[in-house]
Design an enzyme around this catalytic site. Structure first.
Site, PDB file in Angstrom:
ATOM      1  N   CYS A 205       0.824  -1.208   0.000  1.00 44.59           N
ATOM      2  CA  CYS A 205       0.000   0.000   0.000  1.00 44.59           C
ATOM      3  C   CYS A 205       0.863   1.264   0.000  1.00 44.59           C
ATOM      4  CB  CYS A 205      -0.902   0.026   1.210  1.00 44.59           C
ATOM      5  SG  CYS A 205      -1.944  -1.424   1.329  1.00 44.59           S
TER       6      CYS A 205
ATOM      7  N   ARG B 206       4.863  -0.041  -6.397  1.00 47.16           N
ATOM      8  CA  ARG B 206       4.868  -0.826  -5.156  1.00 47.16           C
ATOM      9  C   ARG B 206       3.951  -2.043  -5.241  1.00 47.16           C
ATOM     10  NH1 ARG B 206       6.412   2.586  -0.499  1.00 47.16           N
ATOM     11  NH2 ARG B 206       5.125   1.293   0.847  1.00 47.16           N
TER      12      ARG B 206
ATOM     13  N   TRP C 156      -2.983  -2.776  -1.657  1.00 51.53           N
ATOM     14  CA  TRP C 156      -2.617  -4.161  -1.978  1.00 51.53           C
ATOM     15  C   TRP C 156      -3.400  -5.001  -0.984  1.00 51.53           C
ATOM     16  CZ3 TRP C 156      -0.335  -8.440   0.308  1.00 51.53           C
ATOM     17  CH2 TRP C 156       0.139  -9.423  -0.578  1.00 51.53           C
TER      18      TRP C 156
ATOM     19  N   ASN D 191      -1.476   1.649   5.692  1.00 51.71           N
ATOM     20  CA  ASN D 191      -0.613   0.585   5.181  1.00 51.71           C
ATOM     21  C   ASN D 191      -0.222  -0.254   6.388  1.00 51.71           C
ATOM     22  OD1 ASN D 191       1.248  -1.051   3.883  1.00 51.71           O
ATOM     23  ND2 ASN D 191       2.889   0.492   3.976  1.00 51.71           N
ATOM     24  N   GLY D 192      -0.409  -1.570   6.301  1.00 53.00           N
ATOM     25  CA  GLY D 192      -0.085  -2.440   7.429  1.00 53.00           C
ATOM     26  C   GLY D 192      -1.243  -3.376   7.716  1.00 53.00           C
TER      27      GLY D 192
ATOM     28  N   GLU E  83      17.029 -18.090  -8.614  1.00 49.33           N
ATOM     29  CA  GLU E  83      16.646 -16.712  -8.962  1.00 49.33           C
ATOM     30  C   GLU E  83      16.054 -16.657 -10.375  1.00 49.33           C
ATOM     31  OE1 GLU E  83      16.002 -13.927  -7.860  1.00 49.33           O
ATOM     32  OE2 GLU E  83      16.384 -12.466  -9.425  1.00 49.33           O
TER      33      GLU E  83
ATOM     34  N   LYS F  34      12.346 -15.266 -11.222  1.00 48.83           N
ATOM     35  CA  LYS F  34      12.076 -14.194 -12.188  1.00 48.83           C
ATOM     36  C   LYS F  34      11.003 -14.638 -13.179  1.00 48.83           C
ATOM     37  CE  LYS F  34      13.281 -11.271 -10.995  1.00 48.83           C
ATOM     38  NZ  LYS F  34      14.034 -11.154  -9.776  1.00 48.83           N
TER      39      LYS F  34
ATOM     40  N   GLU G 271       7.518 -14.930 -11.536  1.00 50.69           N
ATOM     41  CA  GLU G 271       6.985 -13.627 -11.128  1.00 50.69           C
ATOM     42  C   GLU G 271       6.313 -12.896 -12.281  1.00 50.69           C
ATOM     43  OE1 GLU G 271       9.600 -11.422  -7.721  1.00 50.69           O
ATOM     44  OE2 GLU G 271      10.640 -11.773  -9.594  1.00 50.69           O
TER      45      GLU G 271
ATOM     46  N   HIS H 107      16.948 -37.095  -7.223  1.00 50.46           N
ATOM     47  CA  HIS H 107      16.256 -37.329  -5.953  1.00 50.46           C
ATOM     48  C   HIS H 107      14.828 -36.811  -5.991  1.00 50.46           C
ATOM     49  CE1 HIS H 107      19.972 -38.717  -4.248  1.00 50.46           C
ATOM     50  NE2 HIS H 107      20.565 -37.639  -4.721  1.00 50.46           N
TER      51      HIS H 107
ATOM     52  N   LYS I  39       6.205  -4.497  -4.606  1.00 52.29           N
ATOM     53  CA  LYS I  39       7.643  -4.206  -4.651  1.00 52.29           C
ATOM     54  C   LYS I  39       8.232  -4.140  -3.248  1.00 52.29           C
ATOM     55  CE  LYS I  39      11.412  -2.890  -6.745  1.00 52.29           C
ATOM     56  NZ  LYS I  39      12.124  -4.025  -7.362  1.00 52.29           N
TER      57      LYS I  39
HETATM   58  C1  G6P Z   1       9.261  -8.449  -2.909  1.00 52.78           C
HETATM   59  C2  G6P Z   1       9.736  -7.968  -4.261  1.00 52.78           C
HETATM   60  C3  G6P Z   1      11.030  -8.682  -4.636  1.00 52.78           C
HETATM   61  C4  G6P Z   1      12.074  -8.485  -3.547  1.00 52.78           C
HETATM   62  C5  G6P Z   1      11.541  -8.907  -2.180  1.00 52.78           C
HETATM   63  C6  G6P Z   1      12.467  -8.455  -1.056  1.00 52.78           C
HETATM   64  O1  G6P Z   1       8.883  -9.781  -2.990  1.00 52.78           O
HETATM   65  O2  G6P Z   1       8.753  -8.204  -5.248  1.00 52.78           O
HETATM   66  O3  G6P Z   1      11.526  -8.136  -5.850  1.00 52.78           O
HETATM   67  O4  G6P Z   1      13.193  -9.236  -3.854  1.00 52.78           O
HETATM   68  O5  G6P Z   1      10.283  -8.289  -1.918  1.00 52.78           O
HETATM   69  O6  G6P Z   1      12.481  -7.050  -1.031  1.00 52.78           O
HETATM   70  P1  G6P Z   1      13.668  -6.179  -0.502  1.00 52.78           P
HETATM   71  O7  G6P Z   1      13.218  -4.761  -0.709  1.00 52.78           O
HETATM   72  O8  G6P Z   1      13.820  -6.517   0.953  1.00 52.78           O
HETATM   73  O9  G6P Z   1      14.876  -6.525  -1.285  1.00 52.78           O
END
Ligand code: G6P
Length: 610
Positions: free
Chosen positions: A2, A27, A74, A98-99, A482, A486, A489, A505, A605
């Site tokens: 948010c 965000r 959000w 927010n929270g 990773e 990606k 996501e 395994h 984000k």
């Molecule tokens: C969210 C974002 C990711 C990020 C993660 C950790 O899931 O979408 O891109 O890696 O948070 O965020 P930070 O700001 O702590 O790196």
């Protein structure tokens, strides 16, 4: 998550509220709204989906007021609907939040029994209704805010307006960040400094439990016991990397292409200005010596966690320090036993991730040295850690992290090299040789980017798949994790990363001719083992994409594979080179599938709630 903006303005505020909500889109959100105090009293407009919908709604039915709050939601409690969108209004009070108010259910039933009604399924609405109930019981607005805040459990950043006080706004924070912006005859509230950057660079970061009362000309800050407190006014630097897309179709692509520069900028801060040798920045003076450190812990979430998983190999192999990485949401509740003389690194792009921040606080209570590796210097994690090792990637807007990841890798690599030198596991000569490789990262990443066309072409192999697996060994195992993250996501293809050695395994049971496998396997000491695994997959008709260097691609000749040749480089810096390929694979696949690359569904984000 948010986003919040509040303005006590000297001109009508709707256009600025809306422009800010657009800037906060990155965000992650699923509905948005604005409230203002107009000549008719408190009014609001809300809509589900993109800010463009809210804009259309405001064009049809404008709001004219000089004080207003805006919010991107959000969804946590209650679906994304107009009814659940903020601002919430109860009587003559409007709020944005927010929270998560964790005790909302108890408060709601208490207020219901007292005769108050609720319109939404959200936790947030109790904030508005409780403040309204306190007003109705005879408290003044300011007293009502102070009294209400003491009833909430959980996390909040709040913006609050009262119809009876058209030139006043209240803000409060606990758990979730909130900044006050001091303008010229105007005041602002923002969920981060970026929100209010176009209006002012003078900000106050509210501390835990703080709340504030703003008018156009003044601000007062109170602590959790309602005592007036002074908080430092900081001047935030304006980021030179503007938050616009330039000529790129997406922020993510722009940020992928920025990497040679963002890595160079980060490394420059870790290079001695006179001698040109790699070193930690001067203002990051460690009050400990890595030679006496018994263990390194690295705690983080998401992509940052995979950066630490790569760095775990570096700390152990280069510096010989026992190292453990943890996902912050697990670490914080596990009551981990931490070794004496250990150091904990908290890696975070935003510096605001709720779980990472909580893990940092846990370590501080345990008396462990804390180091923040963050991209936002003014963030909560940076402010609370003992030492800050900044990444200088500039603002990252695409939800899927790219340039922040490689900047994190750069800082962690330099830190591991520094630790190796301090502990004597690296000689001066070895340090120098490694430093030369580090100096090549930017140009190797640039060379990797020049293969974009070929990378795009290989995405044909995976763009129609339902499942894709990524395999790697050594540092390329976390890179495989990773790469899979990606892809899932932003393309919404189910993707998983595995250690190649684990193939037999379990994961091998999933291999069919419809499950592409991406092998990240440069020619290092584990290459031959990776190729054996590749053969096992190929024997089961799994379509294979091998990402390797020239020699690796040549040697795999004969295996039924699609190959992607990346630039030759020293193995130390291979994770940077191969990250680029994995990022571009995810990006092009998502574009081929027509998804919303920069704002993928359901993702945020900056994850400021648990
Ligand atoms: C969210 C974002 C990711 C990020 C993660 C950790 O899931 O979408 O891109 O890696 O948070 O965020 P930070 O700001 O702590 O790196």
């Amino acid at each position: 998550m948010c986003g919040i903006i509040g303005i006590v303005g000297m001109a009508p505020v709707t256009a600025r509220l809306l422009a800010t909500l657009k800037r906060l889109e990155y965000r992650g959100y699923d509905s948005a709204g604005i409230a203002s105090i107009t000549e008719n009293g408190l009014e609001r407009r809300r809509s589900v989906g993109k800010i463009a919908n809210l804009e259309a709604c405001l064009n049809d039915d404008p709001l004219v007021g000089f004080t207003g709050i805006g919010h991107t939601r959000w969804a946590t409690h209650g679906e994304a609907s107009e009814r659940n969108a903020h601002p919430h209004i109860s009587g003559k009070v409007a709020i944005v939040h927010n929270g998560i108010i964790e005790n909302y259910a108890a408060l709601k039933s208490e207020l219901r029994e007292a005769g108050f009604e609720f319109q939404t399924e959200t936790d947030t609405e109790v904030v508005a209704v409780l403040i309204d109930s306190l007003l109705q019981s005879g408290l003044e607005a300011k007293e009502a805010v102070g009294a209400a805040l003491k009833r909430f459990h959980g996390a909040y950043a709040l913006g609050i307006m009262f119809e009876s006080q058209p030139d006043v706004m209240y803000g409060a924070r606990k758990g979730s960040p909130l900044v006050v912006g001091i303008g010229n005859g105007e005041m602002f509230l923002g969920s981060d400094a970026l929100a209010i950057a176009p209006y002012t660079n003078k900000v106050i970061y509210l501390e835990e439990g703080d709340w504030c009362r703003l008018t156009r000309e003044s601000y007062e800050v109170f602590d959790s016991e309602d005592k007036p407190v002074m908080r430092k006014v900081q001047t935030v630097e304006t980021e030179e990397d503007s938050a616009d897309k330039g000529n790129y179709p997406h922020y993510m692509l722009k940020e992928i292409y920025e990497q040679p520069r963002s890595i160079a900028k980060t490394l420059q801060a870790y290079t001695h200005p006179v001698h040109g040798t790699l070193s930690l920045p001067k203002d990051a003076t460690l009050d400990f010596d890595f030679s006496t450190v018994s263990n390194v812990y690295m705690i983080s979430c998401g992509t940052a966690h995979y950066a630490t998983r790569v760095a775990e190999y570096w700390f152990e192999q280069i510096a010989g320090i026992p190292c453990k990485t943890d996902i912050a949401s697990e670490f914080r509740y596990r009551q981990p036993a931490l070794a004496k003389n250990s150091v904990a690194l908290f890696v975070s792009q935003s510096g605001e991730t709720a779980d990472t921040l909580a893990a940092l606080r846990y370590c501080k209570v345990q008396g462990i040295k804390t180091i923040a590796v963050v991209n936002v210097r003014t963030s909560s994690i940076a402010r609370e850690a003992d030492v800050v090792l900044p990444t200088l990637a500039g603002p990252e807007i695409g939800v899927a992290s790219t340039k922040a990841f490689t900047a994190q890798l750069a800082v962690l690599l330099v830190t591991a090299l520094h630790a190796g030198l301090s502990r004597g596991t690296l000689s001066e000569d070895e340090f120098e040789t490694h430093s030369k490789s580090v100096a090549e990262i930017g140009s190797k990443v640039d060379e990797s980017l020049s293969r974009d066309g070929v990378i795009r072409a290989v995405c044909e192999l995976i763009c129609d798949a339902d499942d894709v697996f990524y395999l790697g060994r050594g540092v390329h195992y976390p890179l495989a994790l990773e790469g899979a993250l990606k892809l899932k996501e932003i393309s919404y293809i189910h993707a998983e990363g595995f250690a190649s050695g684990e193939l037999k395994h379990g994961p091998i049971a999933l291999i069919t001719d419809k499950t592409p496998i991406v092998f990240v396997a440069p020619t290092d000491e584990l290459y031959e083992k990776s190729i054996s695994n590749l053969q096992e997959v190929a024997a089961r008709k799994g379509p294979v994409l091998l990402i390797s260097d020239r020699k690796g691609v040549e040697e795999a000749g004969g295996a039924p594979t699609t190959t992607l040749e990346m630039p030759d480089c020293d193995q130390l810096i291979a994770p940077f080179v191969y990250s680029v390929a994995l990022q571009l694979i995810a990006y092009h696949t998502a574009v081929m599938r027509g998804t919303d690359v920069d704002q993928p569904r359901n993702l945020a984000k900056s994850v400021t709630v648990e």
